[in-house]
Enzyme design. Structure first.
Site, PDB file in Angstrom:
ATOM      1  N   SER A 604       0.853  -1.198   0.000  1.00  0.00           N
ATOM      2  CA  SER A 604       0.000   0.000   0.000  1.00  0.00           C
ATOM      3  C   SER A 604       0.882   1.238   0.000  1.00  0.00           C
ATOM      4  O   SER A 604       1.995   1.225   0.542  1.00  0.00           O
ATOM      5  CB  SER A 604      -0.895   0.021   1.240  1.00  0.00           C
ATOM      6  N   TYR A 617      -2.158  -0.559  10.351  1.00  0.00           N
ATOM      7  CA  TYR A 617      -2.187  -0.918   8.923  1.00  0.00           C
ATOM      8  C   TYR A 617      -0.966  -0.348   8.201  1.00  0.00           C
ATOM      9  O   TYR A 617      -0.281  -1.053   7.444  1.00  0.00           O
ATOM     10  CB  TYR A 617      -3.468  -0.388   8.291  1.00  0.00           C
TER      11      TYR A 617
END
Length: 736
Positions: A604, A617
């Site tokens: 990501s 995350y």
């Protein structure tokens, strides 16, 4: 015993074929539809003909599109068609009188003859008598249908009939069974000469309505299509009953040399061996595998006579074009359980097989023969395991397995009633390296980017994972959709199979019958479940070439902004440890194959953006970015490892359930209608994220799939240890 001479079988009496003709159904059809109907019935029963094998035809009166006058037209299965799945478009149409004129012209050629240039030239000339501009190319077997008198002709490859045709005393056995109703022609390559030989046989014996083709199969005819269908079935049933009456029971193939294992034990052996063997047979061309362990195969590979008969090779040309001149038989006693000894025998066997194939090529080649093809076997027979068949695709390896199963049944029947005789090596070579076969190969389109590759996609049930499966499968990748949600993975596989087709051929053992995609369930944090999913992939396709990991988890903080410890553990467990486990568990398969491969990990852009609200995350994805680099070193040189870093992919993502979408809209003070459906809310959020990028475009799962396809492909063959951002140009994510 009933024969076709005077006591044909009633529909309910057939034991070895299935009678399926429905008078009412056929009555509503035009002549071409009736031909399609008859062909589909015949092709749907593998005891009648193999996949892609055999031809059917009908001669029908049709109005000439130019003159309007009645013309006699031959409708015949076109080149490369399959009777089971044929439709109207799969049949060529030719003027019958034009085909007869071409025959007469050929017979006047001074240099005509079997395998002559004059005979081969007739194939191209047939295009000039095409009826109604039909683009379907006619088969090389067209003369067989054109020169026989029946209005309807069936040419089949039934195992029971080929067993007679491949017997040393084939003609005498046929005369005993069918009397003067069946003629005989010795082995001849398909073409004008064979068609003319059949015409002469019929003219010399006008009472015959069938011909046994030496080493090849059966052709028969009638002036009524239903009668032709029934004659085909009756001839096959008669031959099958004769073989049944001579069945050798426990002494089939000389009796059993080795004791068989349980099916479960054979399956486990096959899974353990297939990646290693795949690497061995894929030195020139990568192959997809099929494991076949139906009882008929197991009886053969464990028998006394297996080694002798396997060495002889196959008879029917349809068979050996797939199975090559012979299989590799590995004489190993499974009771020893010595896998190292088995591998040593396989290595020695492969080396000798390649030498034998080169000797066969050099002994039989002509000055104008094409270059020698891949000398590796496409069929490997191993006691304890069964058959491992190989081809450029799952469909092809399945058909290869099917054809050698047919060859086994032919040998069983021939040995029961007489003595099996294989096709002479020179005749086999002249089919395998026939200029017309080579031309057919050269006309085939180039293979697609991921042909011959097996791709496992973890997270393949939704979002980026599903989009990746959908993107890669049309490039001819064999897809293994793996997901925690097994139903979602199965839906992905089912959609791909429905869209791309199952492919031809239906092998008999478990996943051997699968198509372009299968589904498996796995939890990325559970090594055992990953191992089980990979073994399922190996059983289906023989190995794995590429791994794509799109599975991930995002756990938002609670209302105080805190992320509980167990949620930290879950986030790192899935996004970091799970990624490592998935790659590490595949390492053994990669190493066993010894083939180049790759891994693509979805990370990501959050990995390089510091912000509030997603600390667990973001840091897990930063760790995943570095894991890309570490794995690139660990799995080199054969396996490349890269990453794709998306930004806020909302569409189709399981990370954006309705409550998170609403929370995000609220966080960014975006007005929304609480009554709106999920897609409307997701689109609203995706558009907001798009406006933060340089390109002002929403990022979709399909964008990520395209990047993944690039990293798996040949254009990125020298790229490893890299993370590719696919974020629409998010300035905050640009590396500094």
């Amino acid at each position: 015993m009933p024969t076709t001479l005077d006591t044909p079988f009633a529909p309910a009496d057939y034991r070895h074929v299935t009678y399926a003709w429905d008078v009412a159904t056929a009555a509503a059809m035009d002549p071409l539809d009736r031909l399609v109907y008859r062909s589909n019935l015949l092709g749907s029963d593998q005891r009648i003909t193999n996949t892609g094998g055999g031809n059917t035809s009908s001669k029908a009166t049709q109005p000439d599109p130019v003159t309007g006058q009645d013309a006699d037209v031959l409708f015949v299965k076109g080149s490369g068609g399959d009777l089971r799945t044929s439709k109207r478009a799969n049949f060529a149409s030719l003027y019958l009188d034009g085909l007869h004129r071409l025959r007469d012209q050929y017979l006047a050629e001074p240099d005509r003859g079997l395998k002559s240039a004059a005979e081969d030239n007739m194939v191209a000339k047939a295009k000039h008598v095409t009826f109604n501009l039909n683009p379907r190319a006619s088969s090389i077997d067209t003369p067989l249908h054109a020169y026989l008198p029946g209005r309807h002709v069936d040419h089949m490859h039934p195992n029971a009939i080929i067993a007679i045709a491949a017997s040393r005393n084939a003609q005498a056995i046929a005369a005993k069974l069918f009397g003067d109703r069946m003629g005989y022609v010795p082995w001849m390559r398909p073409g004008v000469e064979l068609g003319y030989a059949m015409q002469q046989a019929q003219e010399a014996n006008p009472q015959i309505d069938s011909i046994l083709m030496g080493g090849h199969g059966l052709i028969n005819w009638a002036d009524d299509d239903k009668a032709c269908y029934e004659l085909t079935l009756s001839l096959i049933e008669t031959a099958a009953r004769y073989i049944e009456d001579h069945d050798q029971a426990d002494q089939t193939f000389g009796g059993q040399k080795y004791a068989q294992l349980s099916l479960d034990a054979s399956r486990e052996l096959a899974i353990d061996l297939m990646p290693w063997l795949r690497g061995r047979v894929s030195q020139q061309n990568r192959f997809i595998g099929t494991w076949e362990a139906r009882p008929e195969v197991m009886r053969f590979v464990h028998s006394v006579d297996a080694a002798r008969l396997a060495e002889l090779g196959t008879s029917c040309p349809d068979h050996f074009l797939r199975t090559k001149i012979k299989p590799l038989y590995v004489d190993w006693d499974p009771a020893t359980g010595d896998i190292d000894a088995l591998k040593a025998k396989i290595d020695a066997g492969l080396e000798q097989y390649r030498v034998d194939y080169a000797d066969y090529y050099n002994a039989c080649k002509h000055p104008d023969s094409p270059a020698m093809r891949d000398p590796n076997p496409t069929v490997v027979l191993i006691p304890g395991i069964g058959m491992l068949a190989w081809g450029k695709s799952k469909s092809e390896s399945r058909v290869t397995a099917e054809f050698y199963c047919c060859a086994v049944e032919v040998m069983r029947g021939a040995e029961a009633i007489d003595e099996y005789v294989a096709l002479p090596r020179q005749e086999a070579f002249d089919i395998e390296y026939w200029a017309l076969e080579e031309a057919k190969l050269q006309r085939m389109p180039p293979e697609k980017e991921l042909a011959r590759r097996v791709v496992a996609v973890i997270g393949g049930g939704s979002g980026i994972g599903k989009a990746t499966c959908d993107r890669l499968a049309p490039d001819d990748a064999s897809i293994v959709a793996i997901d925690l949600n097994e139903a979602a993975a199965q839906a992905t596989a089912d959609d791909l199979t429905a869209n791309l087709g199952q492919g031809i051929g239906v092998a008999g053992t478990e996943l051997s019958g699968c198509g372009p995609a299968i589904a498996a369930s796995a939890n990325a944090t559970d090594r055992a479940s990953l191992r089980a999913a990979y073994r399922q992939a190996v059983l289906a396709y023989g190995g794995i070439d590429h791994l794509v990991i799109t599975a991930g988890v995002f756990v938002p903080p609670d209302k105080t902004g805190h992320i509980p410890d167990d949620k930290w553990a879950l986030t790192f467990g899935v996004n970091v440890a799970g990624v490592y486990f998935a790659a590490d568990e595949l390492k053994a398969i990669f190493n066993a194959q010894g083939l180049d491969g790759s891994v693509v990990i979805t990370t990501s852009v959050n990995a390089v953006v510091s912000k509030k609200g997603s600390v667990a995350y973001d840091t897990s994805k930063a760790a995943a970015n570095h894991l890309v680099r570490e794995l690139a070193i660990e799995l080199s040189p054969n396996v490349r490892v890269n990453g794709v870093a998306p930004a806020t992919v909302v569409k189709g993502s399981t990370m954006f359930p309705r409550d998170r979408v609403i929370a995000s809209l609220t966080k960014y003070d975006i007005a929304f209608d609480e009554a709106a459906d999920d897609d409307t809310l997701r689109n609203q959020l995706a558009e907001f994220y798009a406006q933060r990028t340089l390109t002002k475009q929403p990022i979709t799962p399909e964008d990520q799939a395209e990047a993944i396809a690039f990293l798996l492909g040949s254009k990125a063959s020298k790229t490893t240890g890299q993370v590719l951002h696919v974020d629409g140009g998010l300035a905050d994510a640009q590396l500094r």
